[in-house]
Design a protein around this motif. Structure first.
Motif, PDB file in Angstrom:
ATOM      1  N   VAL A  46       0.875  -1.173   0.000  1.00 26.65           N
ATOM      2  CA  VAL A  46       0.000   0.000   0.000  1.00 26.65           C
ATOM      3  C   VAL A  46       0.908   1.218   0.000  1.00 26.65           C
ATOM      4  O   VAL A  46       1.734   1.378   0.901  1.00 26.65           O
ATOM      5  N   GLU A  47       0.778   2.052  -1.036  1.00 24.47           N
ATOM      6  CA  GLU A  47       1.643   3.233  -1.109  1.00 24.47           C
ATOM      7  C   GLU A  47       0.843   4.477  -1.447  1.00 24.47           C
ATOM      8  O   GLU A  47      -0.205   4.405  -2.080  1.00 24.47           O
ATOM      9  N   GLU A  48       1.375   5.610  -1.000  1.00 21.66           N
ATOM     10  CA  GLU A  48       0.748   6.894  -1.299  1.00 21.66           C
ATOM     11  C   GLU A  48       0.888   7.162  -2.793  1.00 21.66           C
ATOM     12  O   GLU A  48       1.943   6.940  -3.373  1.00 21.66           O
ATOM     13  N   GLU A  49      -0.170   7.653  -3.395  1.00 23.92           N
ATOM     14  CA  GLU A  49      -0.099   8.043  -4.800  1.00 23.92           C
ATOM     15  C   GLU A  49       0.377   9.486  -4.893  1.00 23.92           C
ATOM     16  O   GLU A  49       0.055  10.310  -4.036  1.00 23.92           O
ATOM     17  N   LEU A  50       1.144   9.792  -5.930  1.00 26.20           N
ATOM     18  CA  LEU A  50       1.547  11.178  -6.167  1.00 26.20           C
ATOM     19  C   LEU A  50       0.323  11.956  -6.627  1.00 26.20           C
ATOM     20  O   LEU A  50      -0.468  11.460  -7.428  1.00 26.20           O
ATOM     21  N   GLU A  51       0.173  13.167  -6.112  1.00 23.08           N
ATOM     22  CA  GLU A  51      -0.939  14.020  -6.506  1.00 23.08           C
ATOM     23  C   GLU A  51      -0.408  15.361  -6.970  1.00 23.08           C
ATOM     24  O   GLU A  51       0.537  15.899  -6.389  1.00 23.08           O
ATOM     25  N   VAL A  56       5.690  -3.672   7.256  1.00 24.37           N
ATOM     26  CA  VAL A  56       6.969  -2.967   7.147  1.00 24.37           C
ATOM     27  C   VAL A  56       6.701  -1.646   6.445  1.00 24.37           C
ATOM     28  O   VAL A  56       6.167  -1.621   5.329  1.00 24.37           O
ATOM     29  N   LYS A  57       7.061  -0.539   7.101  1.00 26.05           N
ATOM     30  CA  LYS A  57       6.877   0.787   6.506  1.00 26.05           C
ATOM     31  C   LYS A  57       8.220   1.274   5.989  1.00 26.05           C
ATOM     32  O   LYS A  57       9.217   1.260   6.712  1.00 26.05           O
ATOM     33  N   ARG A  58       8.225   1.693   4.725  1.00 29.88           N
ATOM     34  CA  ARG A  58       9.443   2.225   4.105  1.00 29.88           C
ATOM     35  C   ARG A  58       9.174   3.632   3.583  1.00 29.88           C
ATOM     36  O   ARG A  58       8.063   3.952   3.192  1.00 29.88           O
ATOM     37  N   THR A  95       5.370   7.141   1.706  1.00 24.19           N
ATOM     38  CA  THR A  95       5.377   5.964   2.565  1.00 24.19           C
ATOM     39  C   THR A  95       4.806   4.761   1.827  1.00 24.19           C
ATOM     40  O   THR A  95       3.782   4.875   1.161  1.00 24.19           O
ATOM     41  N   VAL A  96       5.483   3.650   1.938  1.00 25.83           N
ATOM     42  CA  VAL A  96       5.016   2.386   1.378  1.00 25.83           C
ATOM     43  C   VAL A  96       4.911   1.394   2.527  1.00 25.83           C
ATOM     44  O   VAL A  96       5.842   1.250   3.319  1.00 25.83           O
ATOM     45  N   GLU A  97       3.758   0.740   2.630  1.00 30.56           N
ATOM     46  CA  GLU A  97       3.569  -0.292   3.645  1.00 30.56           C
ATOM     47  C   GLU A  97       3.546  -1.650   2.951  1.00 30.56           C
ATOM     48  O   GLU A  97       2.741  -1.876   2.052  1.00 30.56           O
ATOM     49  N   GLU A  98       4.452  -2.541   3.371  1.00 29.85           N
ATOM     50  CA  GLU A  98       4.503  -3.904   2.837  1.00 29.85           C
ATOM     51  C   GLU A  98       3.871  -4.829   3.873  1.00 29.85           C
ATOM     52  O   GLU A  98       4.232  -4.774   5.055  1.00 29.85           O
TER      53      GLU A  98
END
Length: 169
Positions: A10-15, A111-113, A94-97
């Motif tokens: 799950v990752e934030e999309e660029l806006e 895991v948050k990266r 932020t990307v959550e794996e």
């Protein structure tokens, strides 16, 4: 990690509204560079828009492995059109794996990266706030001008000397 298998990301999309550069015009061209993007396609699209004068400002954005490609595209376009004004900003997303357990009794791991993102604004027109961090300009200089410096004169003198040859012993 042999007891876990990779699940979803799950990752934030660029806006467009979240680009961290101040005083941007409304009608800028936003080029989102991905790792698999072809530079020729990106550059031909951006060049066509600038040539038609449909936009005078281009923002190149790239995240992670696409950062180098975004920088290369911005530099090529900057030289092609002699664009004098640039603002560069670095941010993170932020990307959550999610890792799912293979064995009963274990919990799902998250895991948050933080992935770096670069935004490069190129503008033909002057930027109102040229005191902001990340701003740079050519200040009337043109790209690819030959300048005679003492360093280049030294290099010329080295070239005129005969090359060194090994003696056989």
């Amino acid at each position: 990690m042999e007891n876990y298998s990779k699940g979803k990301n799950v990752e934030e999309e660029l806006e467009r509204s979240k680009i961290p550069i101040k005083d941007m015009p409304e009608d800028f061209l936003w080029m989102q560079v991905k790792g698999g993007s072809k530079m020729a396609n990106l550059l031909s699209h951006a060049s066509g828009i600038l040539e038609d004068k449909a936009a005078t400002t281009v923002v190149w954005s790239g995240a992670g492995v696409a950062i180098a490609k975004a920088i290369s595209c911005a530099e090529i376009l900057k030289r092609q059109f002699s664009i004098e004004h640039q603002v560069t900003k670095l941010t993170y997303k932020t990307v959550e794996e999610y890792w799912e357990p293979k064995v009963d009794g274990l919990e799902t791991l998250v895991v948050k990266r933080q992935i770096p993102i670069i935004h490069i604004l190129l503008s033909v027109a002057a930027i109102p706030d040229n005191n902001q961090l990340g701003y740079q300009t050519l200040q009337g200089k043109k790209f690819w001008q030959k300048e005679q410096s003492s360093n280049s004169k030294q290099q010329q003198s080295y070239k005129s000397k005969k090359p060194f040859k090994h003696k056989k012993t």
